[in-house]
Design a protein around this motif. Sequence first.
Motif, PDB file in Angstrom:
ATOM      1  N   HIS A 134      47.697  60.105  50.356  1.00  0.00           N
ATOM      2  CA  HIS A 134      47.744  58.880  50.715  1.00  0.00           C
ATOM      3  C   HIS A 134      48.828  57.811  49.846  1.00  0.00           C
ATOM      4  O   HIS A 134      48.817  56.825  50.051  1.00  0.00           O
ATOM      5  CB  HIS A 134      46.298  58.125  50.272  1.00  0.00           C
ATOM      6  CG  HIS A 134      45.289  58.513  51.409  1.00  0.00           C
ATOM      7  ND1 HIS A 134      44.808  59.830  51.146  1.00  0.00           N
ATOM      8  CD2 HIS A 134      44.895  57.882  52.565  1.00  0.00           C
ATOM      9  CE1 HIS A 134      43.768  59.824  52.359  1.00  0.00           C
ATOM     10  NE2 HIS A 134      43.878  58.660  53.025  1.00  0.00           N
ATOM     11  N   SER A 171      52.599  56.870  48.425  1.00  0.00           N
ATOM     12  CA  SER A 171      53.866  56.477  48.922  1.00  0.00           C
ATOM     13  C   SER A 171      54.807  57.549  48.866  1.00  0.00           C
ATOM     14  O   SER A 171      54.665  58.450  47.731  1.00  0.00           O
ATOM     15  CB  SER A 171      54.309  55.155  48.008  1.00  0.00           C
ATOM     16  OG  SER A 171      54.758  55.479  46.767  1.00  0.00           O
ATOM     17  N   LYS A 196      56.078  57.967  45.362  1.00  0.00           N
ATOM     18  CA  LYS A 196      55.186  58.674  44.233  1.00  0.00           C
ATOM     19  C   LYS A 196      55.258  60.272  44.661  1.00  0.00           C
ATOM     20  O   LYS A 196      55.162  60.776  43.590  1.00  0.00           O
ATOM     21  CB  LYS A 196      53.622  57.898  44.448  1.00  0.00           C
ATOM     22  CG  LYS A 196      52.629  58.834  43.658  1.00  0.00           C
ATOM     23  CD  LYS A 196      53.131  58.434  42.063  1.00  0.00           C
ATOM     24  CE  LYS A 196      51.852  58.964  41.206  1.00  0.00           C
ATOM     25  NZ  LYS A 196      50.504  58.002  41.555  1.00  0.00           N
ATOM     26  N   GLU A 203      56.925  44.948  42.640  1.00  0.00           N
ATOM     27  CA  GLU A 203      55.805  44.766  43.658  1.00  0.00           C
ATOM     28  C   GLU A 203      55.586  46.108  44.023  1.00  0.00           C
ATOM     29  O   GLU A 203      54.472  46.221  44.391  1.00  0.00           O
ATOM     30  CB  GLU A 203      56.151  43.670  44.733  1.00  0.00           C
ATOM     31  CG  GLU A 203      56.533  42.151  44.384  1.00  0.00           C
ATOM     32  CD  GLU A 203      57.655  42.053  43.554  1.00  0.00           C
ATOM     33  OE1 GLU A 203      57.634  41.033  42.785  1.00  0.00           O
ATOM     34  OE2 GLU A 203      58.415  42.758  43.457  1.00  0.00           O
ATOM     35  N   GLU A 204      56.591  46.778  44.202  1.00  0.00           N
ATOM     36  CA  GLU A 204      56.367  48.375  45.011  1.00  0.00           C
ATOM     37  C   GLU A 204      55.473  49.038  44.045  1.00  0.00           C
ATOM     38  O   GLU A 204      54.495  49.824  44.449  1.00  0.00           O
ATOM     39  CB  GLU A 204      57.502  48.977  45.337  1.00  0.00           C
ATOM     40  CG  GLU A 204      57.416  50.282  46.025  1.00  0.00           C
ATOM     41  CD  GLU A 204      58.685  50.814  46.640  1.00  0.00           C
ATOM     42  OE1 GLU A 204      58.533  52.162  46.764  1.00  0.00           O
ATOM     43  OE2 GLU A 204      59.636  50.196  46.353  1.00  0.00           O
ATOM     44  N   ALA A 260      53.488  48.211  41.836  1.00  0.00           N
ATOM     45  CA  ALA A 260      52.166  47.460  41.620  1.00  0.00           C
ATOM     46  C   ALA A 260      51.311  48.039  42.799  1.00  0.00           C
ATOM     47  O   ALA A 260      49.838  48.059  42.439  1.00  0.00           O
ATOM     48  CB  ALA A 260      52.144  46.034  41.684  1.00  0.00           C
ATOM     49  N   ARG A 261      51.856  47.992  43.934  1.00  0.00           N
ATOM     50  CA  ARG A 261      51.165  48.607  45.120  1.00  0.00           C
ATOM     51  C   ARG A 261      50.609  50.040  45.002  1.00  0.00           C
ATOM     52  O   ARG A 261      49.328  50.315  45.348  1.00  0.00           O
ATOM     53  CB  ARG A 261      51.954  48.222  46.298  1.00  0.00           C
ATOM     54  CG  ARG A 261      52.130  46.943  46.957  1.00  0.00           C
ATOM     55  CD  ARG A 261      52.482  46.786  48.433  1.00  0.00           C
ATOM     56  NE  ARG A 261      53.845  47.534  48.404  1.00  0.00           N
ATOM     57  CZ  ARG A 261      54.933  46.934  48.367  1.00  0.00           C
ATOM     58  NH1 ARG A 261      54.716  45.534  47.945  1.00  0.00           N
ATOM     59  NH2 ARG A 261      56.039  47.229  48.697  1.00  0.00           N
ATOM     60  N   ASP A 262      51.520  50.712  44.427  1.00  0.00           N
ATOM     61  CA  ASP A 262      51.401  52.118  44.118  1.00  0.00           C
ATOM     62  C   ASP A 262      50.191  52.359  43.077  1.00  0.00           C
ATOM     63  O   ASP A 262      49.285  53.200  43.063  1.00  0.00           O
ATOM     64  CB  ASP A 262      52.540  52.754  43.935  1.00  0.00           C
ATOM     65  CG  ASP A 262      53.288  53.662  44.930  1.00  0.00           C
ATOM     66  OD1 ASP A 262      52.562  53.607  45.975  1.00  0.00           O
ATOM     67  OD2 ASP A 262      54.340  53.694  44.935  1.00  0.00           O
ATOM     68  N   ASN A 275      48.020  49.663  42.377  1.00  0.00           N
ATOM     69  CA  ASN A 275      46.854  49.013  42.281  1.00  0.00           C
ATOM     70  C   ASN A 275      46.660  48.077  41.567  1.00  0.00           C
ATOM     71  O   ASN A 275      45.508  47.846  40.838  1.00  0.00           O
ATOM     72  CB  ASN A 275      45.395  49.639  42.618  1.00  0.00           C
ATOM     73  CG  ASN A 275      45.005  50.382  44.046  1.00  0.00           C
ATOM     74  OD1 ASN A 275      45.408  49.484  44.834  1.00  0.00           O
ATOM     75  ND2 ASN A 275      44.042  50.993  44.205  1.00  0.00           N
ATOM     76  N   CYS A 312      47.196  44.197  40.053  1.00  0.00           N
ATOM     77  CA  CYS A 312      47.175  42.816  40.533  1.00  0.00           C
ATOM     78  C   CYS A 312      48.448  41.916  40.053  1.00  0.00           C
ATOM     79  O   CYS A 312      49.090  42.465  39.025  1.00  0.00           O
ATOM     80  CB  CYS A 312      45.964  42.154  40.292  1.00  0.00           C
ATOM     81  SG  CYS A 312      45.966  41.744  38.343  1.00  0.00           S
ATOM     82  N   PRO A 313      49.122  40.955  40.657  1.00  0.00           N
ATOM     83  CA  PRO A 313      50.175  40.061  40.123  1.00  0.00           C
ATOM     84  C   PRO A 313      50.246  39.789  38.683  1.00  0.00           C
ATOM     85  O   PRO A 313      51.396  39.600  38.135  1.00  0.00           O
ATOM     86  CB  PRO A 313      50.053  38.944  41.049  1.00  0.00           C
ATOM     87  CG  PRO A 313      49.538  39.353  42.344  1.00  0.00           C
ATOM     88  CD  PRO A 313      48.229  40.273  41.810  1.00  0.00           C
ATOM     89  N   HIS A 332      52.042  42.208  36.579  1.00  0.00           N
ATOM     90  CA  HIS A 332      53.441  42.696  36.799  1.00  0.00           C
ATOM     91  C   HIS A 332      54.386  42.731  35.580  1.00  0.00           C
ATOM     92  O   HIS A 332      55.328  43.426  35.489  1.00  0.00           O
ATOM     93  CB  HIS A 332      54.052  41.547  37.789  1.00  0.00           C
ATOM     94  CG  HIS A 332      53.458  41.928  39.132  1.00  0.00           C
ATOM     95  ND1 HIS A 332      53.831  41.269  40.487  1.00  0.00           N
ATOM     96  CD2 HIS A 332      52.475  42.759  39.835  1.00  0.00           C
ATOM     97  CE1 HIS A 332      53.256  41.808  41.364  1.00  0.00           C
ATOM     98  NE2 HIS A 332      52.325  42.791  40.940  1.00  0.00           N
TER      99      HIS A 332
END
Length: 360
Positions: A229, A231, A234, A312-313, A315-317, A319, A321-322, A325
């Motif tokens: 699951h 990216s 990763k 942002e990328e 942070a998505r990987d 999990n 939050c802003p 960052h």
Amino acid sequence: MNVVTAAIKIAVRLCEGGELLDRILSRGGRYTEADAKLIIVQILSVVAFCHLQGVVHRDLKPENFLFMSKSEDADMKLIDFGLSDFIRPEERLNDIVGSAYYVAPEVLHRSYSVEADIWSIGVILYILLCGSRPFWARTESGIFRAVLRADPNFDDIPWPLVSTEAKDFVRRLLNKDYRKKNECCSSSHKFNHNGILACVMIAHPWLSSESHPIPLDILIYKLVKSYLHASPFKRAALKALMRNARDATKESRVPDILNTMAPLSYRKMDFQEFCAAAISIYQLEALETWDQIGSTAFDYFEQEGNRAVSVEELARDLNLCPTEHPILRDWIRSDNGKLSFVGYTRFLHGVTIRSSNTRH
């Protein structure tokens, strides 16, 4: 029958074949290597299952293995979990429990984990192959002294007639240094299974000719599922660590483990991908050579997978939050927007914000 009585009533399967101890005595105390393998594979398999659930038995002995029937090839069941305990990774137990002849030196030193069961299996196998105990004395305190100070006898009959692989296996099971039990195989057949000792032992060359399943560590399952699951970025970071894998890994039974992972088969994985997915960063970091491993992996990642990446990328990987960052900006090089070495290792680790503020 009242409600309370009904609530505590349990059903157990009838084992009509008697204890392993009875069969040992009926044979005059000696099993052939072929017959001993059949016994020890069953023992290791059930103990591996217990360990992977976080349970250490702490009283493994022939009396606690029962055969389902009187057939020579009957399955065995492990009983008497009265002394068993749950144990977390890296936790050490300190209470002295178990039967004297089968107690591990780590137990007597009051610092042990699942390796205490591995020692007991070594004592059982020693008895199967030669008919006598590796450590003996007339008193319990004498037995404990022998366990702590003496070495098993491999000189008397029948040991000169026992195969080199079998003797090597017994010696490794009865290694007084629990840290070396993980080195289960000869230099040409090493197989590291995340420190899960019973699983590792099943891959020993003495047992390699036997057809038996490899117990699947739930940690491996979770790591692989997470990898599938993840990216592409990763996955590229994890694959870079594979540059440090030994050639011997390719001689292991990884294909057998892959076959047990049918629930994840919606996405085919090759050997290299599986090894990358099954890597535990926490365990690698515990190695003395981690700095070298991380540096070599990062060099390869620079050539094959590192690219400009946004906060942002990342942070998505991870999990995140802003509000978190700002921490990630320190991971990215200002000149080209790629991960730095520190950023690479933290990205692999999935480090929390609290530890980000304290670790360098």
